[in-house]
Structure formats: C-alpha cells, structure tokens
Design a protein around this motif. Structure first.
Motif, PDB file in Angstrom:
ATOM      1  N   GLN A 208       0.794  -1.203  -0.019  1.00  0.00           N
ATOM      2  CA  GLN A 208      -0.060   0.039  -0.187  1.00  0.00           C
ATOM      3  C   GLN A 208       1.022   1.262   0.066  1.00  0.00           C
ATOM      4  N   ALA A 209       0.744   2.180  -1.140  1.00  0.00           N
ATOM      5  CA  ALA A 209       1.834   3.206  -1.306  1.00  0.00           C
ATOM      6  C   ALA A 209       1.133   4.100  -2.312  1.00  0.00           C
ATOM      7  N   ASP A 210       2.020   5.139  -2.538  1.00  0.00           N
ATOM      8  CA  ASP A 210       1.687   6.277  -3.394  1.00  0.00           C
ATOM      9  C   ASP A 210       2.416   5.989  -4.701  1.00  0.00           C
ATOM     10  N   ALA A 211       1.919   5.437  -5.627  1.00  0.00           N
ATOM     11  CA  ALA A 211       2.745   5.215  -6.772  1.00  0.00           C
ATOM     12  C   ALA A 211       3.455   6.099  -7.492  1.00  0.00           C
ATOM     13  N   ASP A 212       2.805   7.455  -7.644  1.00  0.00           N
ATOM     14  CA  ASP A 212       3.719   8.508  -8.263  1.00  0.00           C
ATOM     15  C   ASP A 212       4.670   8.946  -7.349  1.00  0.00           C
ATOM     16  N   ARG A 213       4.445   8.939  -5.995  1.00  0.00           N
ATOM     17  CA  ARG A 213       5.786   9.353  -5.007  1.00  0.00           C
ATOM     18  C   ARG A 213       6.711   8.385  -5.090  1.00  0.00           C
ATOM     19  N   LEU A 214       6.447   7.134  -5.444  1.00  0.00           N
ATOM     20  CA  LEU A 214       7.693   6.168  -5.290  1.00  0.00           C
ATOM     21  C   LEU A 214       8.356   6.317  -6.671  1.00  0.00           C
ATOM     22  N   ALA A 215       7.581   6.755  -7.802  1.00  0.00           N
ATOM     23  CA  ALA A 215       8.337   7.002  -9.124  1.00  0.00           C
ATOM     24  C   ALA A 215       9.350   8.005  -8.960  1.00  0.00           C
ATOM     25  N   GLN A 216       8.677   9.267  -8.235  1.00  0.00           N
ATOM     26  CA  GLN A 216       9.506  10.287  -7.799  1.00  0.00           C
ATOM     27  C   GLN A 216      10.675  10.094  -7.162  1.00  0.00           C
ATOM     28  N   LEU A 217      10.441   9.247  -5.751  1.00  0.00           N
ATOM     29  CA  LEU A 217      11.757   8.681  -5.200  1.00  0.00           C
ATOM     30  C   LEU A 217      12.815   8.184  -5.924  1.00  0.00           C
ATOM     31  N   LEU A 218      12.169   7.178  -6.821  1.00  0.00           N
ATOM     32  CA  LEU A 218      13.279   6.233  -7.663  1.00  0.00           C
ATOM     33  C   LEU A 218      13.722   7.264  -8.554  1.00  0.00           C
ATOM     34  N   GLY A 219      13.290   8.112  -9.243  1.00  0.00           N
ATOM     35  CA  GLY A 219      13.814   9.007 -10.132  1.00  0.00           C
ATOM     36  C   GLY A 219      14.957   9.870  -9.447  1.00  0.00           C
ATOM     37  N   ASN A 220      14.742  10.131  -8.262  1.00  0.00           N
ATOM     38  CA  ASN A 220      15.942  11.189  -7.635  1.00  0.00           C
ATOM     39  C   ASN A 220      16.956   9.983  -7.056  1.00  0.00           C
ATOM     40  N   LEU A 221      16.620   9.187  -6.949  1.00  0.00           N
ATOM     41  CA  LEU A 221      17.776   8.079  -6.413  1.00  0.00           C
ATOM     42  C   LEU A 221      18.764   7.734  -7.555  1.00  0.00           C
ATOM     43  N   VAL A 222      17.874   7.452  -8.843  1.00  0.00           N
ATOM     44  CA  VAL A 222      18.760   7.014 -10.063  1.00  0.00           C
ATOM     45  C   VAL A 222      19.504   8.138 -10.707  1.00  0.00           C
ATOM     46  N   SER A 223      18.864   9.565 -10.504  1.00  0.00           N
ATOM     47  CA  SER A 223      19.634  10.607 -10.704  1.00  0.00           C
ATOM     48  C   SER A 223      20.985  11.001 -10.045  1.00  0.00           C
ATOM     49  N   ASN A 224      20.632  10.618  -8.771  1.00  0.00           N
ATOM     50  CA  ASN A 224      21.777  10.730  -7.949  1.00  0.00           C
ATOM     51  C   ASN A 224      22.894   9.734  -8.272  1.00  0.00           C
ATOM     52  N   ALA A 225      22.470   8.132  -8.697  1.00  0.00           N
ATOM     53  CA  ALA A 225      23.390   7.405  -9.108  1.00  0.00           C
ATOM     54  C   ALA A 225      24.213   7.774 -10.558  1.00  0.00           C
TER      55      ALA A 225
END
Length: 389
Positions: A273-290
């Motif tokens: 149970q989660a916010d799919a759009d927020r998780l996509a944003q979270l992943l985008g920031n982590l991948v951008s950092n990588a």
C-alpha cells in the motif's frame, strides 16, 4: 583563693584591654571614663580624653551633626541606642568607623551614658565588596537579558526571512509550471513534423531541458511543502510494487539512454500500500543521484524486495564512496556532494525529497557507501499503513 593566685587578670585589666571600646559619658557627652582599647584605636592617652574631651568632639563633621540631631534626642527618649555607625577621627587625622551601643542610667543623682564601640573597617570593606559584587551581578544579568532579547529578535528575523524565502520558492515554482508546459507541448508538436537531423537533435535538447526544469520545480514545491507544512502529502493505495518500479525504470532508461539501469524483484507479484507517483519520484531522484555520482560505466541496479511486513527499494551504483563527513548531512536540503561530471545537476534537494517521501510512508532511507561495494540507498517502509489489511 584570690584572682591573682589563679593567674586570671583582674577586672581592671579586663576592662582596659577589652576587645571593644568602653566609655562612660555624662548627658552632655563629656568623657568620664574610657578604656585603653579606645585610646589605642584613636591614638590618644586616657589623660587627654577623661574630663577634657566630649565624645562628639572626636567625630567627623557628619558624625557631629548626627550626634546632635539623632543620638541625643533618641537616647533621651528611649534610654538606649543600638548599632549606630559613626565615624571617628584619629589623632593622625584618619577616619575610624565604629558601631556604637549606648545605655542611659542614673547614679547618685546624675545621668550617665555607658557606651561600647566596635571597629567596623573590615566589615565595611566586606559590605562594599559585597555591594560591588551585587552591582556586577546585576549588570551581568542586565547584559544577559539584553543579549537574549537581541538573540531572540535575530532568531525571529531569521525565521521570518526563511519563511518568506520558502513561500517565494513555492510561488515562483508554481508559476513556472505553465510556461514549461507550453514549451513541452510545443516540443511534442514539433516531433510530428518533418525535421532535419540537426533540428531533431535540438528538439531533443529542448525536451531534456524541459524535463530537468520540471523535476527541479517539483523538488522546490515539495521542499516548500515539507518546510512550511506538515511534510509531503501522499495518497496510499494498493499497488503491485514490482510493476510500479519496473515502469518507472523503463521511463528512466529513456531519460538516461547512455546509462544501463538494471531492475530485479525478489517476488513476481509484490503487493503493498503506497503512493505510486511518489515512489516513482523517489526512484527518479535516487537514479539521478547514481547517474551524477556513479563511475559512468557500471550498471545502476534497482531492486525491490519484501520481508516481515516491510518493503524495500534499493538503488546501487559503483563509484567513489561518499565522504564520511557528508553522511550525517546527506539528506539535508541544499546539500550536494563533489560532482563527478554527471549528466544531471540539481540544487541539492533530491535526497531530501527522498527522505521526506520515505517519512510520509512511515519509513526510513539509509545509505551504505564503501570503495569496495559501491553506494546503496535503501528505502524501507511498512507494506501496509497502520490499520490497513
């Protein structure tokens, strides 16, 4: 047995050498008897005082005035005086402060006043030092109050400035969305037209710049909401986490065509149970950092997993480890590491937003970074919100 036989001084010796001055004066102040202690303190002989000098004549000018206006009337009215301070003049012209006690009595038809006196020079010095210390303490307290008031004022000004800045960030960021949407729509329209290779390349640059600007605006708006409001808002709903993250990875591969982004999941169907759009944003920031801080050649690994009611999203990259001095502040806003020539630049809000999204899901984000194993950011949060099923 006589007093002399016991070795104890007689009464006369005790009187003459008493640790206080003892005097007997008549109602006009004439000295009728005085002990040796008083004579030593003032530098006079008994012969110079007895029957020739009045007590008030040995006082300073101020002491004489007090003697006439207060001492004599008060002694006549109540018959005694206690702890009155008067300043005496010594034979050498110095001042000897004393505290006097006096009692009136009648003897053979005449009024006599018995007086005892104590030197209070040390006591006065102590009182002056105590008073000075009190004034210094009061001055220090006043300075502290003034300083504390000024610090409070500066803190209030700093808070007002910070709040104003954050509000302005939110307003400006929100107003930038409309022109960027126009640019994005225009770019999409131009893609449908016949274009030369150079024009197509320039269009790609426009799309990339627009995407970066939109991400920056989203980060600024989220930062403003997190600092002014009560944290980021999320809308948790049942999702299949592996599908949501896989779709986000596919979009990130288009955004970073020159980098390999691998994806794996511990289960084929991983529900939470989660916010799919927020998780996509979270992943985008982590991948951008990588992408920014990785070595530029090794794959970026994205993995999702679940264990004991908790889900985890982990992003791993190979490259120089994060400096230990930065680990304690890496999730603070406006914090950036030493860039390694990455493709994506930011104002240092990406990891702060990641942390806020994790908190909004009731979770945490952790980082492990070593030269041997590389850098891994792991976000963990409960699979279901409190009260969920």
């Amino acid at each position: 047995m006589s007093v002399e036989a016991t070795g104890i001084p007689n009464a006369e010796a005790l009187y003459q050498q008493a640790p206080c001055a003892l005097l007997l004066i008549n109602e006009k102040g004439l000295i009728l008897e005085v002990n040796q202690t008083f004579c030593q303190w003032l530098g006079h002989t008994r012969e110079q005082l007895i029957g020739t000098r009045k007590l008030q004549e040995l006082l300073t000018v101020g002491g004489r005035m007090f003697y006439q206006t207060h001492w004599m009337p008060l002694l006549a009215m109540q018959g005694f005086i206690t702890e009155v301070k008067l300043d005496f003049l010594t034979a050498q012209g110095t001042v000897a402060p004393m505290v006097l006690n006096a009692g009136r009595r009648e003897h053979e038809g005449q009024v006599l006043n018995a007086v005892s006196a104590f030197i209070v020079a040390d006591r006065m010095r102590f009182e002056q030092e105590l008073l000075q210390a009190k004034r210094q303490a009061e001055d220090a307290l006043q300075r502290h109050v003034v300083l504390e008031h000024e610090l409070n004022r500066q803190r209030e000004l700093a808070v007002d400035r910070a709040l104003f800045a954050e509000q302005m960030i939110g307003i400006v960021s929100h107003d930038l969305r409309n022109p960027l949407q126009v640019v994005s729509m225009a770019a999409q329209y131009l893609r449908s037209q016949d274009m030369t290779e150079r024009q197509d390349t320039m269009l790609g640059h426009i799309r990339e710049a627009t995407t970066r600007s939109q991400r920056l605006i989203n980060d600024l708006l989220d930062f403003t909401q997190a600092r002014i409001g009560q944290g980021l808002a999320v809308s948790r709903a049942p999702i299949q986490l592996d599908r949501v993250i896989a779709a986000a990875v596919a979009s990130l591969r288009l955004l970073h065509p020159h980098r390999e982004i691998a994806f794996s999941a511990s289960d084929e169907a991983l529900f939470c149970q989660a916010d799919a759009d927020r998780l996509a944003q979270l992943l985008g920031n982590l991948v951008s950092n990588a992408v920014t801080y990785g070595d530029g050649e090794s794959p970026i690994d994205v993995r999702v997993s679940a264990a004991q009611g908790t889900v985890e999203i982990a992003v791993h990259n190979v490259g120089n480890p994060i400096d230990e001095t930065q680990l304690s502040t890496i999730f603070s806003p406006m914090t950036r590491g030493a860039e390694a020539g990455g493709e994506v630049r930011s104002v240092g809000l990406g990891l702060f937003i990641v942390s806020e999204i994790a908190k909004a899901h009731g979770g945490v984000v952790e980082v492990v970074s070593t030269a041997q194993a590389g850098t891994t950011f792991a976000v963990r949060f409960p699979a279901y919100a409190s009260g969920g099923h």
